[in-house]
Design a protein around this motif. Sequence first.
Motif, PDB file in Angstrom:
ATOM      1  N   SER A  32       0.837  -1.183   0.000  1.00 34.58           N
ATOM      2  CA  SER A  32       0.000   0.000   0.000  1.00 34.58           C
ATOM      3  C   SER A  32       0.878   1.241   0.000  1.00 34.58           C
ATOM      4  N   ALA A  33       0.370   2.302  -0.619  1.00 28.13           N
ATOM      5  CA  ALA A  33       1.102   3.561  -0.646  1.00 28.13           C
ATOM      6  C   ALA A  33       0.811   4.408   0.594  1.00 28.13           C
ATOM      7  N   LEU A  34      -0.162   3.980   1.396  1.00 31.52           N
ATOM      8  CA  LEU A  34      -0.512   4.744   2.596  1.00 31.52           C
ATOM      9  C   LEU A  34       0.487   4.452   3.712  1.00 31.52           C
ATOM     10  N   PRO A  35       0.935   5.492   4.392  1.00 39.78           N
ATOM     11  CA  PRO A  35       1.889   5.270   5.474  1.00 39.78           C
ATOM     12  C   PRO A  35       1.253   4.721   6.754  1.00 39.78           C
ATOM     13  N   SER A  36      -0.070   4.893   6.906  1.00 38.90           N
ATOM     14  CA  SER A  36      -0.715   4.476   8.141  1.00 38.90           C
ATOM     15  C   SER A  36      -2.108   3.915   7.856  1.00 38.90           C
ATOM     16  N   ARG A  37      -2.541   2.957   8.682  1.00 35.79           N
ATOM     17  CA  ARG A  37      -3.900   2.423   8.531  1.00 35.79           C
ATOM     18  C   ARG A  37      -4.956   3.464   8.893  1.00 35.79           C
ATOM     19  N   ALA A  38      -4.586   4.475   9.658  1.00 39.69           N
ATOM     20  CA  ALA A  38      -5.529   5.522  10.049  1.00 39.69           C
ATOM     21  C   ALA A  38      -5.953   6.384   8.859  1.00 39.69           C
ATOM     22  N   GLU A  39      -5.190   6.347   7.779  1.00 40.19           N
ATOM     23  CA  GLU A  39      -5.516   7.152   6.602  1.00 40.19           C
ATOM     24  C   GLU A  39      -6.437   6.441   5.607  1.00 40.19           C
ATOM     25  N   VAL A  40      -6.849   5.240   5.913  1.00 37.80           N
ATOM     26  CA  VAL A  40      -7.727   4.480   5.029  1.00 37.80           C
ATOM     27  C   VAL A  40      -9.150   5.011   5.145  1.00 37.80           C
ATOM     28  N   ASP A  41      -9.795   5.248   3.993  1.00 40.71           N
ATOM     29  CA  ASP A  41     -11.172   5.727   3.960  1.00 40.71           C
ATOM     30  C   ASP A  41     -12.092   4.528   3.732  1.00 40.71           C
ATOM     31  N   ILE A  42     -12.938   4.206   4.722  1.00 41.86           N
ATOM     32  CA  ILE A  42     -13.824   3.048   4.599  1.00 41.86           C
ATOM     33  C   ILE A  42     -15.279   3.466   4.447  1.00 41.86           C
ATOM     34  N   THR A  43     -15.528   4.730   4.138  1.00 43.84           N
ATOM     35  CA  THR A  43     -16.903   5.173   3.934  1.00 43.84           C
ATOM     36  C   THR A  43     -17.402   4.683   2.586  1.00 43.84           C
ATOM     37  N   ARG A  44     -18.719   4.603   2.467  1.00 43.16           N
ATOM     38  CA  ARG A  44     -19.334   4.105   1.251  1.00 43.16           C
ATOM     39  C   ARG A  44     -20.597   4.893   0.981  1.00 43.16           C
ATOM     40  N   GLU A  45     -20.919   5.106  -0.268  1.00 41.36           N
ATOM     41  CA  GLU A  45     -22.118   5.858  -0.627  1.00 41.36           C
ATOM     42  C   GLU A  45     -23.059   4.944  -1.401  1.00 41.36           C
ATOM     43  N   PHE A  46     -24.327   4.928  -0.985  1.00 35.30           N
ATOM     44  CA  PHE A  46     -25.347   4.129  -1.648  1.00 35.30           C
ATOM     45  C   PHE A  46     -26.287   5.058  -2.388  1.00 35.30           C
ATOM     46  N   THR A  47     -26.579   4.741  -3.635  1.00 32.19           N
ATOM     47  CA  THR A  47     -27.549   5.489  -4.429  1.00 32.19           C
ATOM     48  C   THR A  47     -28.735   4.573  -4.681  1.00 32.19           C
ATOM     49  N   PHE A  48     -29.930   5.050  -4.346  1.00 32.84           N
ATOM     50  CA  PHE A  48     -31.117   4.230  -4.468  1.00 32.84           C
ATOM     51  C   PHE A  48     -31.640   4.252  -5.896  1.00 32.84           C
ATOM     52  N   LYS A  49     -32.128   3.139  -6.354  1.00 29.66           N
ATOM     53  CA  LYS A  49     -32.490   2.951  -7.743  1.00 29.66           C
ATOM     54  C   LYS A  49     -33.686   3.802  -8.188  1.00 29.66           C
TER      55      LYS A  49
END
Length: 45
Positions: free
Chosen positions: A21-38
């Motif tokens: 990984s190119a990230l220096p720390s696990r704290a910089e990982v973005d785990i958010t997700r966006e849902f769009t309803f059909k």
Amino acid sequence: MHIDHDIKLGFKDVLIRPKRSALPSRAEVDITREFTFKHSDNRYH
């Protein structure tokens, strides 16, 4: 009852290597997700 006499793999026998990984720390990982309803314009983040 059927008993298998084959050699099985255990945790000692398998090596799991994480991907680089190119990230220096696990704290910089973005785990958010966006849902769009059909059938509406609503979004859930």
